[in-house]
Design a protein around this motif. Structure first.
Motif, PDB file in Angstrom:
ATOM      1  N   LYS A  68       1.104  11.071  -2.808  1.00 26.75           N
ATOM      2  CA  LYS A  68      -0.074  10.243  -2.548  1.00 26.75           C
ATOM      3  C   LYS A  68       0.281   8.764  -2.608  1.00 26.75           C
ATOM      4  O   LYS A  68      -0.149   7.964  -1.767  1.00 26.75           O
ATOM      5  CB  LYS A  68      -1.172  10.567  -3.558  1.00 26.75           C
ATOM      6  CG  LYS A  68      -2.479   9.831  -3.316  1.00 26.75           C
ATOM      7  CD  LYS A  68      -3.551  10.281  -4.295  1.00 26.75           C
ATOM      8  CE  LYS A  68      -4.867   9.543  -4.043  1.00 26.75           C
ATOM      9  NZ  LYS A  68      -5.913   9.982  -5.021  1.00 26.75           N
ATOM     10  N   ALA A  69       1.074   8.370  -3.604  1.00 20.34           N
ATOM     11  CA  ALA A  69       1.441   6.963  -3.765  1.00 20.34           C
ATOM     12  C   ALA A  69       2.262   6.463  -2.574  1.00 20.34           C
ATOM     13  O   ALA A  69       2.114   5.310  -2.153  1.00 20.34           O
ATOM     14  CB  ALA A  69       2.228   6.761  -5.060  1.00 20.34           C
ATOM     15  N   TYR A  70       3.101   7.331  -2.019  1.00 20.95           N
ATOM     16  CA  TYR A  70       3.980   6.929  -0.924  1.00 20.95           C
ATOM     17  C   TYR A  70       3.408   7.271   0.460  1.00 20.95           C
ATOM     18  O   TYR A  70       4.092   7.097   1.462  1.00 20.95           O
ATOM     19  CB  TYR A  70       5.369   7.548  -1.107  1.00 20.95           C
ATOM     20  CG  TYR A  70       6.166   6.822  -2.159  1.00 20.95           C
ATOM     21  CD1 TYR A  70       7.152   5.916  -1.812  1.00 20.95           C
ATOM     22  CD2 TYR A  70       5.886   6.996  -3.506  1.00 20.95           C
ATOM     23  CE1 TYR A  70       7.855   5.219  -2.784  1.00 20.95           C
ATOM     24  CE2 TYR A  70       6.572   6.298  -4.488  1.00 20.95           C
ATOM     25  CZ  TYR A  70       7.550   5.407  -4.114  1.00 20.95           C
ATOM     26  OH  TYR A  70       8.236   4.709  -5.088  1.00 20.95           O
ATOM     27  N   SER A  88       0.799  -1.224   0.000  1.00 19.98           N
ATOM     28  CA  SER A  88       0.000   0.000   0.000  1.00 19.98           C
ATOM     29  C   SER A  88       0.835   1.278   0.000  1.00 19.98           C
ATOM     30  O   SER A  88       0.299   2.370  -0.105  1.00 19.98           O
ATOM     31  CB  SER A  88      -0.942   0.007   1.208  1.00 19.98           C
ATOM     32  OG  SER A  88      -0.204  -0.001   2.410  1.00 19.98           O
ATOM     33  N   ILE A  89       2.147   1.169   0.150  1.00 11.89           N
ATOM     34  CA  ILE A  89       3.030   2.329   0.140  1.00 11.89           C
ATOM     35  C   ILE A  89       3.989   2.202  -1.031  1.00 11.89           C
ATOM     36  O   ILE A  89       4.720   1.226  -1.141  1.00 11.89           O
ATOM     37  CB  ILE A  89       3.807   2.452   1.455  1.00 11.89           C
ATOM     38  CG1 ILE A  89       2.842   2.601   2.634  1.00 11.89           C
ATOM     39  CG2 ILE A  89       4.777   3.631   1.406  1.00 11.89           C
ATOM     40  CD1 ILE A  89       3.520   2.651   3.976  1.00 11.89           C
ATOM     41  N   GLY A  90       3.990   3.207  -1.913  1.00  9.77           N
ATOM     42  CA  GLY A  90       4.829   3.164  -3.107  1.00  9.77           C
ATOM     43  C   GLY A  90       3.985   2.933  -4.339  1.00  9.77           C
ATOM     44  O   GLY A  90       2.787   2.673  -4.249  1.00  9.77           O
ATOM     45  N   GLY A  91       4.610   3.053  -5.500  1.00  9.82           N
ATOM     46  CA  GLY A  91       3.893   2.847  -6.747  1.00  9.82           C
ATOM     47  C   GLY A  91       4.496   3.655  -7.878  1.00  9.82           C
ATOM     48  O   GLY A  91       5.574   4.246  -7.737  1.00  9.82           O
ATOM     49  N   PRO A  92       3.805   3.716  -9.000  1.00  5.78           N
ATOM     50  CA  PRO A  92       4.327   4.431 -10.169  1.00  5.78           C
ATOM     51  C   PRO A  92       4.471   5.932  -9.909  1.00  5.78           C
ATOM     52  O   PRO A  92       3.671   6.522  -9.178  1.00  5.78           O
ATOM     53  CB  PRO A  92       3.265   4.170 -11.248  1.00  5.78           C
ATOM     54  CG  PRO A  92       2.523   2.961 -10.782  1.00  5.78           C
ATOM     55  CD  PRO A  92       2.533   3.036  -9.292  1.00  5.78           C
TER      56      PRO A  92
END
Length: 205
Positions: free
Chosen positions: A147-149, A44-48
């Motif tokens: 938001k992604a992190y 749920s933490i991290g992403g593109p």
């Protein structure tokens, strides 16, 4: 004391224990172990993301950081204390890691794209260590990465009409697949920070 009151106190005690347990688990997921250990990857933490590497002068994405673990710190160049302190600590970690520092990506990510242009970010981070990659971008790009992190950042107006930024102070540790595995807290004991970084490297091997 009546039986009803006893039951009520027991119920409240049970709720308190449950909330404490939930808080502990949540803290472990977001803060990471203090003894040098790392968590199981948290999806749920991290992403593109799409940002600008100010030192390289080019657009980068999360794909540019895969293959090696990464330590991301989110801050801004006008920061009076937390950011320069953490960057100085990062410089110290890099020096202590020696050749192993090349096995980790280190990045300073701006939360203040209005003032942190690529030129400003490049010159600011270069004063610490050129192996720390300065990342910035448009307000939309920065907001998407925050938001992604799950990074907290808020603009705070000052009395003189200027502003500062309130933001998360931890260093986010990601594995070689860019999955969150823990943090290094602000001003965490140096031996703990180094243990986490070495564990990050060992797990990637």
């Amino acid at each position: 004391m009546s039986g009803l009151k006893v039951l009520r106190y027991v119920a409240w005690a049970a709720v308190a224990v449950l909330l404490g347990a939930i808080g502990f688990v949540t803290a472990q997921h977001y803060l990471g172990p203090k003894d040098g250990g790392l968590l199981s990857p948290v999806a749920s933490i991290g992403g593109p993301f799409t940002m600008v590497d100010a030192a390289a002068g080019r657009t980068v994405t999360e794909a540019d950081f895969k293959g090696k673990p990464t330590a991301y710190f989110f801050g801004f160049t006008f920061c009076p204390d937390v950011c320069p302190t953490t960057l100085a600590e990062t410089q110290m970690w890099i020096e202590k890691l020696g050749p192993d520092a090349d096995k980790v990506n280190f990045a300073f990510v701006s939360v203040d794209p209005e003032r942190d242009t690529p030129e400003v970010m490049r010159d600011y981070v270069a004063a610490f260590d050129d192996r720390i990659r300065p990342l910035t971008g448009s307000p939309e790009q920065v907001e998407a990465m925050l938001k992604a992190y799950r990074v907290y950042a808020r603009r705070v107006p000052l009395d003189d009409g200027d502003y500062t930024m309130d933001h998360s102070a931890a260093v986010f540790l990601m594995d070689s697949d860019n999955r969150f595995v823990g943090t290094i807290a602000y001003e965490e004991a140096p031996e703990n920070a180094m243990a986490k970084l070495r564990r990050l490297i060992d797990n990637a091997g």
